[in-house]
Every structure is written in C-alpha cells, then in structure tokens.
Design an enzyme around this catalytic site. Structure first.
Site, short mmCIF file in Angstrom:
data_model
loop_
_atom_site.label_atom_id
_atom_site.label_comp_id
_atom_site.label_asym_id
_atom_site.label_seq_id
_atom_site.Cartn_x
_atom_site.Cartn_y
_atom_site.Cartn_z
CG ASP A 364 -1.76 -1.31 1.22
OD1 ASP A 364 -2.45 -1.56 0.23
OD2 ASP A 364 -1.68 -2.06 2.21
CB THR A 365 3.38 2.22 -1.88
OG1 THR A 365 3.74 1.19 -0.95
CG2 THR A 365 4.51 3.22 -1.94
CB THR A 366 0.92 6.90 -3.58
OG1 THR A 366 0.19 7.35 -4.72
CG2 THR A 366 1.80 8.03 -3.06
#
Length: 560
Positions: A364-366
């Site tokens: 869960d990253t951007t």
C-alpha cells in the site's frame, strides 16, 4: 513489418505536452502538481504539491508521517535520490516485540499485532522532512503556494473514489476502533461509499502549520509533540517515537545506481532500496538473450522472466540491507561478469522451490512521475507502509502515522532485527532510463515486493518489445520469489504451459499497483495504468508571445 498483436488491450489513454507532465495515482494529486507548473513552478514544486495533495485524497497510502524515496534529475543532468525512509527510534531494541511463530506465513508477526497497528508500530517518519528538503533546495515557488492545494482539498473535502472506498471497507472493523479514525472514514458506523464527500478539517489546520513552519512543525514542533504524546498510551501498546527522534531525523542524499541495457542507461535508487541493484542485475542477465524474438507473453519469455526474478530475489535475501549497518556488495551484484554467473543458474524447467523469504513489505504505497519544460524530472514512491498505516489518527492533527515497524524482524540477531536508526530494505523503484545521457523514460509504481520486478518488466517492454508507453505500463505482469509464480489474467492462457515446465502457477487480479510514467521525445508523454486511479495531466500552449497586447480596434503604428 506488422507488429504481433499484444495479449491485452489498454484501458487508459496517454497525454502529451511540451509544458510539463504530471502523473499520479489520483486525479486531484495530478491537478495539484499541474497547478504548480501552470503557476510557473518546476517539477520539484509540482512533485511536492502532488505528494501533499495525495496525503489528503489517498490517506490509506501516504502521509507526512510516512517514508519513501524521491529520485530527482535536475535540468543540468545531476541525479539525486533523497532517502526519506522511516527508521527505528533511538529507544528501540531487538526485543521490543514477541514473535508468535517461526512458520513462514506468520514469521514477521508479533504478539497482539504490536508491530502492525497502534502506537507500538510507528517508526520515525521521513516523508515531510524529505519533501521539504527537496523543495527548499530545488523548488522555484514559495512553499506557501506548494502546500495550498492540499489545504484546499482537506478543508473543502473531495469525492471518495471506488479505490479509496474499497480500502476503507477492507479495513472497516479495525479502523472503527480508533475514535479519531472512525470520525474520518466512517459515517454512522459504516464505511464511506464511492461518491461520498470526505473532509479533513484537523489535517487542514496541520497543513497550515506546515505551510508556516515547514518540516519543523512535525520534526520538533507542535505536530511532533502531538505525535509523541500519542505514543504514551500507558499500556503495552505504547510507542517509542519521541520528539527528540523527530527532531534529529535527517533525510539522506544518495547517488543512484547506473546500469546499462542494450545501449540504454538505467538509473535507480541504491541500498537500502533493492531496485537500483536488482533491476540492473536482472537486465544484465536478460541481455544475454534475444528477448524481443521470444515475443510478449510467450511460455519461453515468461519462464525466462520467472527465472531471472527468482535469482534476483535469492540475492536480495542474501545481501539487502541498510548500508549503514550491512555491507551490500553493489559492484559485484551489478556487474556484467556476475550476470554471466547468474545466467548459469537459469533452469530449462522449474525445480524445487527456493527457501521462503522471511520478510514483509506492504503493498500500500503511492507513486508520482513529474517533468517540467526545463528538463527537471521527479519520480517518487512514498508510503505510510500498511493500509492506513498504524490504523489511528493523532488527535486534533488529522495525521495518520506509519506502521513501518512491521517490516523489521521481531527477533534479535537477524539481518532485519531492530537497531536504533536502522532503515529496512525497500522494493521502491523510482527509475529513469536514459540514452547517451538524455532521459528517455521515467517510471515507478507501488506494490511492495512486486515493485522492482514490475519496473524491470516495463523497461523490457519499452526497450525489447518496443511497446508504447501506455502499453508498457498496462501490460500484464509476472512475479515470483522462487516459490509459486503469479500471473496476471492477461497471461493466464500460459498457465498450463508454465505448469508443464514445473512451475506452480497462480493467476491473480493484479501484481503490484498503479504504474505511472513519462516518455521524453520531441514532446513529453505521460501514462498511467488501470491498477489505480492514475491520471495524466499535460501542459501545452503557454504564455503570450512577448510584446503582444490586446488591441480592440487596431495595432499601434509602431507595433511592427
């Protein structure tokens, strides 16, 4: 000659412009960055504005109390990686958690999930310090202007996308346990739905303080004091991060690793990131094969990719680490000589599974990719680690802290054991591809352990298979650590043939997250893939020609 038909169809469209391009995994993040370019700012201004906006509209993925990497290429050709990864606090030690099992599936788990959620899971954050550092040194606009889009979004609210609503729903029960978090993401005890409006009033006020004080607001100021106070729960779930930890945290400037592949230069982050080393290593191995002749998504090509990724992960298990604590043999791993040794390990068919990798890294990253008209480029990957980080909100601040401590081994005496100041290895891969020293592509994606092999495949798609940028970011992916092989649905028809070669194959909805990228030619073209809310905004046109005025009747006599 007609190019063979690809085994997939693109779902999104690219956009091009000569005035700069911003690509992020949310339309409002891209809009914030494009606003800076339109105001005369550069890629660094746009990147910081976009990242701050994403802390509002992608609160499940990224925040000021998280960590990450920004890979910058300045207009003069200088490359710099700003390491703003989270680190272990000064009072932490290798025995702060109690492991629950040596079983591979639970190896990284600690009793009562102390390393996954709550104050005890929080590491010293670096995102805000890293963003402020890059803006202070390389930005053009005032920091006040750069923060303003994020404040506006937090204050006025924004429409919840399916992507965000799904993340809230997935974690609804746990998010509801923290009153401040519940107030943010639930309505009448239920998760927000797509189309609902979400506002972050407390966070807007925190951003206003950051607008005035910069990183000091968190790293020593009132926001840091609030975070440190929230650590003191008075129970076994208490955290370790103190105001002193926040005050003394410093981002680290690192030189990128530069490899070569078929006449191109491949630039990526050095340790503690895996990407610069192992993308280079994998491409060096592939250079010994006619990958283009194998075709896209063939049994032969997919088997080769699986083997190359397997070998890279074996070396990652053996050698990765924080270079301040571990001697990573970068020169050897990235050499062409070593690649020849690795090619000898490539099997004609799959054998026994490799040992299970005892590590964890959140998916869960951007990611953002930004370029301006002057030649400045930023490709950056940032996170709060798990979905909604440590699953709580610091009261009266709107800040969602990271849960980076879940990436450390909860046992003493191990490569990933907790040591004060230590940063864990990351798969983040903000990459650039150059030819004759000039940028050709910049790209990256979220997705934990699946990031750097996916970035490698995009580079292969661009160089070997001559895909367009849009095709390269949307193409199906393959991934393995040496156990089962994951295939995205676009490659599912190859499952029986790969199983016949001895692979244990699992077809999955997607591998890694939303890749975004920019290509550089006569103009700049941005692309984002279907795996996230990725959106491209490109600037064309520009200001009037100098000397032009509006003449309602006729031009003055001396106009010519």
């Amino acid at each position: 000659m007609t190019r063979p038909r690809l085994p997939f169809v693109c779902e999104k469209s690219p956009a091009s412009g000569s005035g700069g391009v911003v690509v992020t995994n949310h339309p409002l993040g891209s809009a914030a960055g494009a606003e800076m370019l339109a105001a005369g700012g550069n890629a660094i201004d746009a990147a910081v504005a976009a990242l701050l906006a994403l802390t509002v509209v992608e609160p499940m993925m990224v925040g000021i109390a998280g960590g990450g990497l920004s890979h910058i290429r300045l207009a003069d050709g200088q490359h710099l990686v700003i390491d703003a990864l989270s680190s272990a606090a000064a009072s932490m030690h290798p025995e702060i958690y109690q492991p629950v099992s040596d079983d591979p599936a639970q190896y990284m788990d600690a009793k009562d999930n102390r390393n996954l959620s709550g104050a005890s899971a929080v590491a010293v954050p670096g995102n805000l310090a890293g963003w402020c550092s890059m803006h202070r040194r390389f930005g053009k606009l005032s920091f006040t202007d750069v923060v303003e889009p994020a404040i506006r979004l937090a204050e006025r609210g924004f429409v919840v996308t399916h992507y965000l609503a799904g993340a809230i729903k997935e974690s609804e029960a746990e998010l509801g346990r923290d009153p401040e978090m519940a107030r943010l993401v639930l309505r009448d005890g239920a998760a927000l739905n797509p189309g609902d409006r979400m506002a972050m009033g407390d966070y807007a006020q925190s951003l206003r303080l950051i607008q005035q004080e910069g990183a000091a607001a968190l790293h020593g100021g009132a926001l840091g004091a609030a975070l440190a106070a929230r650590m003191k729960t008075g129970g076994p779930d208490a955290g370790w991060v103190t105001l002193d930890d926040l005050r003394t945290y410093c981002p680290v400037d690192r030189a990128p690793i530069i490899g070569t592949y078929r006449g191109f230069q491949i630039a990526g982050p050095p340790p503690p990131a895996s990407s610069g080393v192992h993308v280079t290593q994998m491409l060096n191995m592939l250079e010994g094969y006619d990958v283009a002749a194998m075709g896209v998504g063939t049994t032969e090509g997919l088997h080769l990719l699986a083997e190359v990724i397997r070998i890279a992960f074996a070396d990652r298990r053996a050698f990765s680490g924080d270079p301040d604590f571990v001697d990573v043999p970068v020169g050897r791993l990235t050499s062409k000589t070593y690649a020849a040794e690795c090619r000898a390990q490539i099997r004609s068919s799959a054998g026994h599974p490799d040992p299970f990798a005892r590590g964890r890294e959140s998916q869960d990253t951007t990611h953002i990719t930004v370029a301006d008209r002057d030649g400045n480029i930023v490709t950056a990957t940032h996170t709060i680690n798990g979905l909604f980080g440590a699953r709580f909100v610091v009261p009266e601040t709107g800040i969602i802290p990271n849960n980076y401590m879940s990436n450390f081994d909860p046992r003493p005496g191990k490569a990933l054991s907790i040591v004060p100041g230590k940063r864990v290895p990351t798969s983040m891969a903000p990459m650039m591809v150059l030819q004759d020293g000039k940028p050709v592509f910049a790209l990256g994606l979220p997705g934990g352990l699946r990031i750097f092999p996916s970035a490698m495949q995009a580079i292969v798609n661009l160089i070997d298979h001559r895909m367009t940028l849009q095709e390269a970011v949307e193409a199906p992916r393959i991934w393995t650590q040496g156990q089962e092989v994951e295939l995205e649905e676009g490659y599912a028809p190859q499952k029986p043939a790969l199983e016949a070669l001895g692979h244990k194959v699992k077809v999955v909805p997607h591998i890694g997250g939303g890749m975004n990228a920019i290509a550089f030619d006569d103009t700049q073209t941005g692309a984002a893939c279907w795996r996230a809310d990725g959106t491209v905004l490109a600037l064309g046109g520009g200001l009037a020609r100098p000397g032009v005025r509006f003449w309602p009747d006729k031009a003055p006599a001396d106009a010519t």
